[in-house]
Motif scaffolding. Structure first.
Motif, PDB file in Angstrom:
ATOM      1  N   THR A 126       2.866   6.742  -0.953  1.00  0.00           N
ATOM      2  CA  THR A 126       3.214   6.781   0.469  1.00  0.00           C
ATOM      3  C   THR A 126       4.466   5.925   0.634  1.00  0.00           C
ATOM      4  N   PRO A 127       5.623   6.414   0.155  1.00  0.00           N
ATOM      5  CA  PRO A 127       6.808   5.553  -0.005  1.00  0.00           C
ATOM      6  C   PRO A 127       7.378   5.004   1.286  1.00  0.00           C
ATOM      7  N   TRP A 128       7.155   5.679   2.423  1.00  0.00           N
ATOM      8  CA  TRP A 128       7.745   5.214   3.689  1.00  0.00           C
ATOM      9  C   TRP A 128       6.688   4.613   4.621  1.00  0.00           C
TER      10      TRP A 128
ATOM     11  N   SER B 149       5.658   1.605   5.189  1.00  0.00           N
ATOM     12  CA  SER B 149       6.028   0.393   5.932  1.00  0.00           C
ATOM     13  C   SER B 149       7.130   0.647   6.952  1.00  0.00           C
ATOM     14  N   ALA B 150       7.821   1.791   6.852  1.00  0.00           N
ATOM     15  CA  ALA B 150       8.874   2.134   7.826  1.00  0.00           C
ATOM     16  C   ALA B 150       8.225   2.866   8.991  1.00  0.00           C
ATOM     17  N   THR B 151       7.584   2.097   9.864  1.00  0.00           N
ATOM     18  CA  THR B 151       6.750   2.700  10.907  1.00  0.00           C
ATOM     19  C   THR B 151       7.539   3.553  11.891  1.00  0.00           C
ATOM     20  N   ASP B 152       8.857   3.311  12.021  1.00  0.00           N
ATOM     21  CA  ASP B 152       9.669   4.111  12.937  1.00  0.00           C
ATOM     22  C   ASP B 152      10.155   5.407  12.295  1.00  0.00           C
ATOM     23  N   SER B 153       9.956   5.555  10.990  1.00  0.00           N
ATOM     24  CA  SER B 153      10.438   6.739  10.297  1.00  0.00           C
ATOM     25  C   SER B 153       9.489   7.915  10.499  1.00  0.00           C
ATOM     26  N   ALA B 154      10.077   9.106  10.606  1.00  0.00           N
ATOM     27  CA  ALA B 154       9.257  10.319  10.726  1.00  0.00           C
ATOM     28  C   ALA B 154       8.503  10.610   9.440  1.00  0.00           C
ATOM     29  N   LEU B 155       8.882   9.940   8.328  1.00  0.00           N
ATOM     30  CA  LEU B 155       8.222  10.167   7.038  1.00  0.00           C
ATOM     31  C   LEU B 155       7.150   9.119   6.731  1.00  0.00           C
ATOM     32  N   ALA B 156       6.881   8.218   7.682  1.00  0.00           N
ATOM     33  CA  ALA B 156       5.922   7.143   7.428  1.00  0.00           C
ATOM     34  C   ALA B 156       4.537   7.696   7.081  1.00  0.00           C
ATOM     35  N   GLY B 157       4.202   8.855   7.598  1.00  0.00           N
ATOM     36  CA  GLY B 157       2.870   9.407   7.376  1.00  0.00           C
ATOM     37  C   GLY B 157       2.795  10.403   6.239  1.00  0.00           C
ATOM     38  N   LEU B 158       3.820  10.438   5.371  1.00  0.00           N
ATOM     39  CA  LEU B 158       3.835  11.378   4.248  1.00  0.00           C
ATOM     40  C   LEU B 158       3.217  10.747   3.002  1.00  0.00           C
ATOM     41  N   SER B 159       2.229  11.429   2.428  1.00  0.00           N
ATOM     42  CA  SER B 159       1.598  10.992   1.180  1.00  0.00           C
ATOM     43  C   SER B 159       1.538  12.170   0.218  1.00  0.00           C
ATOM     44  N   PHE B 160       1.706  11.884  -1.059  1.00  0.00           N
ATOM     45  CA  PHE B 160       1.585  12.939  -2.072  1.00  0.00           C
ATOM     46  C   PHE B 160       1.153  12.307  -3.383  1.00  0.00           C
ATOM     47  N   GLY B 161       0.638  13.137  -4.273  1.00  0.00           N
ATOM     48  CA  GLY B 161       0.179  12.570  -5.530  1.00  0.00           C
ATOM     49  C   GLY B 161      -0.464  13.591  -6.432  1.00  0.00           C
ATOM     50  N   LEU B 162      -1.090  13.088  -7.470  1.00  0.00           N
ATOM     51  CA  LEU B 162      -1.707  13.934  -8.489  1.00  0.00           C
ATOM     52  C   LEU B 162      -2.992  13.260  -8.973  1.00  0.00           C
ATOM     53  N   ALA B 163      -4.040  14.064  -9.100  1.00  0.00           N
ATOM     54  CA  ALA B 163      -5.313  13.587  -9.649  1.00  0.00           C
ATOM     55  C   ALA B 163      -5.742  14.532 -10.759  1.00  0.00           C
ATOM     56  N   ALA B 164      -6.492  14.008 -11.719  1.00  0.00           N
ATOM     57  CA  ALA B 164      -6.946  14.842 -12.830  1.00  0.00           C
ATOM     58  C   ALA B 164      -8.175  14.207 -13.466  1.00  0.00           C
ATOM     59  N   SER B 165      -8.964  15.040 -14.126  1.00  0.00           N
ATOM     60  CA  SER B 165     -10.100  14.541 -14.902  1.00  0.00           C
ATOM     61  C   SER B 165     -10.293  15.445 -16.105  1.00  0.00           C
ATOM     62  N   MET B 166     -10.843  14.885 -17.170  1.00  0.00           N
ATOM     63  CA  MET B 166     -11.127  15.692 -18.347  1.00  0.00           C
ATOM     64  C   MET B 166     -12.289  15.084 -19.121  1.00  0.00           C
ATOM     65  N   GLY B 167     -13.028  15.958 -19.810  1.00  0.00           N
ATOM     66  CA  GLY B 167     -14.157  15.503 -20.599  1.00  0.00           C
ATOM     67  C   GLY B 167     -14.728  16.677 -21.376  1.00  0.00           C
ATOM     68  N   ARG B 168     -15.825  16.434 -22.065  1.00  0.00           N
ATOM     69  CA  ARG B 168     -16.486  17.499 -22.818  1.00  0.00           C
ATOM     70  C   ARG B 168     -17.866  17.740 -22.219  1.00  0.00           C
TER      71      ARG B 168
ATOM     72  N   GLU C   5       0.814  -1.220   0.000  1.00  0.00           N
ATOM     73  CA  GLU C   5       0.000   0.000   0.000  1.00  0.00           C
ATOM     74  C   GLU C   5       0.849   1.272   0.000  1.00  0.00           C
ATOM     75  N   ARG C   6       1.986   1.199  -0.682  1.00  0.00           N
ATOM     76  CA  ARG C   6       2.808   2.405  -0.836  1.00  0.00           C
ATOM     77  C   ARG C   6       2.463   3.167  -2.107  1.00  0.00           C
ATOM     78  N   PHE C   7       1.673   2.524  -2.961  1.00  0.00           N
ATOM     79  CA  PHE C   7       1.263   3.145  -4.218  1.00  0.00           C
ATOM     80  C   PHE C   7      -0.215   2.817  -4.458  1.00  0.00           C
ATOM     81  N   ASN C   8      -1.052   3.848  -4.488  1.00  0.00           N
ATOM     82  CA  ASN C   8      -2.481   3.676  -4.708  1.00  0.00           C
ATOM     83  C   ASN C   8      -2.873   4.329  -6.024  1.00  0.00           C
ATOM     84  N   TRP C   9      -3.798   3.714  -6.731  1.00  0.00           N
ATOM     85  CA  TRP C   9      -4.190   4.257  -8.023  1.00  0.00           C
ATOM     86  C   TRP C   9      -5.700   4.097  -8.223  1.00  0.00           C
ATOM     87  N   THR C  10      -6.265   4.982  -9.043  1.00  0.00           N
ATOM     88  CA  THR C  10      -7.671   4.926  -9.430  1.00  0.00           C
ATOM     89  C   THR C  10      -7.795   5.427 -10.856  1.00  0.00           C
ATOM     90  N   VAL C  11      -8.607   4.768 -11.658  1.00  0.00           N
ATOM     91  CA  VAL C  11      -8.941   5.270 -12.985  1.00  0.00           C
ATOM     92  C   VAL C  11     -10.409   4.958 -13.237  1.00  0.00           C
TER      93      VAL C  11
END
Length: 454
Positions: free
Chosen positions: A239-241, A243-262, A201-207
């Motif tokens: 959420t690359p870290w 699984s590293a539960t002891d790391s201060a970065l374990a709770g960092l998430s970032f990403g990009l979402a987009a949609s397009m249509g007519r 669960e370090r990489f989540n995706w939706t389409v």
């Protein structure tokens, strides 16, 4: 609370068979004694099996186990064959007080009343959630099919992938009203989506493929407003870290979402699905397009986002740009509207902050010294509409005469989580208006909420 089903009638039946078998032994010739003895042995084995089933936990048959419980998750029914059913009441009662009567009416209101019905049936999960406060309508109505342990197919009415805070549960947000970027995202849409993650669960995706809706609307008419065209939406979150539960970065998430249509429709205030309006946290409308403006062409939304949770600290930031091709008379414009938010929270009583809310480690209990969990929040957010929306004269201008181009707001929140299911919260927010359009005074509002959330 549990329901039980004990097999008393089979036990009684075996007892009767035993008596009959004994009687037959007396009446039958000696040649059949061995056969009757075998029959008694079989009856004894069955009796032992029944006694074993009756001694199972709760005195239930292992084939008929069903439990019914009331807990912090609501009313929950479960069957051992992976059938579940839950009813979750959710109620929000708000009070709003404005410093100036021109900003709005001070009042109490039922902000949301949304009973949730959800469950599972083997590989299928489902959820229905109507909105009973204000305009009654169905918000969530979807089913998920599991395609393995980490991939799912969803169909129905649900949230599009765009908008980080939009995807957060309405009962778990740091502030009582979502930030201004959420105004540029759909409330709900109808379509189908594939979503999943890697095993860690370090990489989540939706389409997904959707009917397509205007900003901050939920397609309550249950129809495609785009003349048969669809939106394509996608989201990537890292959420690359994790699984590293002891790391201060374990709770960092970032990403990009987009949609397009007519899109191919007209803006009409008389229909909730065909209007575009942007509102403050005090629910005051500061921007609206003129009735009859045509939405005809490409519609694109872009949404980079970031969240970080570590111990009692939480941070959420996102940016949304929503672009429309609009026409009124001979005035055709591509309108880009931008919004951003930055909010931070700190749980004063030390509990862990998270995207899914705060759970008090010492639920409030009068006279015992248990005070629940207390959380402090700070936020700044802004929205700006394209200059082109204000071009033209009274007969061709896209924006209404009382519209304002820019809004910048900052606020403070104090949340008291008495228990897992009960929240009392207060927000204070100031919104300044600037740019083209109407010269509007600053809005100051205090919002309070009493929330029951299962």
């Amino acid at each position: 609370m549990q329901t039980t089903h004990s097999p008393r009638f089979p036990t009684l039946g075996l007892a009767i068979l035993t008596v009959l078998a004994a009687g037959n032994a007396i009446a039958q010739p000696p040649a059949q004694v061995d056969e009757l003895a075998a029959l008694r042995s079989q009856i004894a084995a069955l009796q032992q099996r029944l006694e074993k089933l009756e001694s199972a936990p709760g005195g239930q048959s292992a084939n008929e186990t069903t439990t019914l419980q009331v807990n912090r998750q609501g009313l929950v029914a479960k069957h051992k064959d992976n059938f579940t059913f839950r009813i979750r009441p959710r109620i929000q009662i708000d009070g709003r007080w404005f410093a100036d009567d021109e900003d709005g009416n001070s009042e109490f209101t039922v902000r949301r009343l949304r009973p949730i019905f959800q469950g599972t049936a083997g590989p299928v999960a489902w959820r229905f959630m109507p909105e009973l406060a204000g305009t009654v309508r169905m918000l969530d109505a979807w089913g998920d099919l599991s395609l393995g342990s980490h991939h799912y197919l969803r169909a129905g009415k649900f949230k599009q992938p765009v908008g980080l805070e939009r995807l957060q549960s309405f009962s778990k947000t740091l502030f009582l009203e979502r930030g201004l970027p959420s105004l540029l995202t759909p409330t709900r849409d109808i379509g189908v989506a594939l979503y999943g993650s890697d095993p860690a669960e370090r990489f989540n995706w939706t389409v997904g493929l959707f009917n397509g809706v205007l900003d901050d609307t939920d397609l309550s008419s249950n129809a495609n407003l785009s003349g048969g065209d669809f939106d394509v939406g996608a989201r990537l979150e890292f959420t690359p870290w994790k699984s590293a539960t002891d790391s201060a970065l374990a709770g960092l998430s970032f990403g990009l979402a987009a949609s397009m249509g007519r899109e191919n429709t007209s803006i009409l205030d008389s229909e909730s699905d065909r209007r575009i309006r942007y509102r403050t946290s005090g629910r005051g409308t500061f921007f609206r397009y003129n009735d009859g403006v045509r939405v005809d062409g490409d519609r694109i939304r872009i949404n980079p986002f970031l969240s970080y949770y570590h111990g009692p600290f939480g941070l959420l930031a996102e940016y949304v740009q929503s672009s429309y091709e609009l026409t009124r008379s001979d005035n055709a414009q591509t309108i880009d509207t931008d919004a951003w938010t930055l909010q931070m929270g700190w749980v004063l009583t030390g509990e862990k902050a998270s995207f899914s809310g705060v759970r008090p480690s010492r639920p409030f209990k009068w006279g015992s010294g248990q005070i629940g969990a207390w959380e402090l929040g700070l936020r700044a957010h802004a929205l700006q509409v394209d200059d082109a929306a204000f071009a033209g004269d009274a007969s061709t201008r896209l924006a209404r005469s009382n519209a304002v181009q820019e809004a910048f707001a900052w606020g403070i929140a104090l949340n008291w989580y008495l228990t897992d299911n009960l929240l009392i919260a207060t927000n204070f927010e100031i919104t300044d208006f600037s740019g083209l359009g109407l010269n509007r005074p600053t809005e100051e509002v205090v919002i309070t909420r009493f929330q029951v959330d299962f």
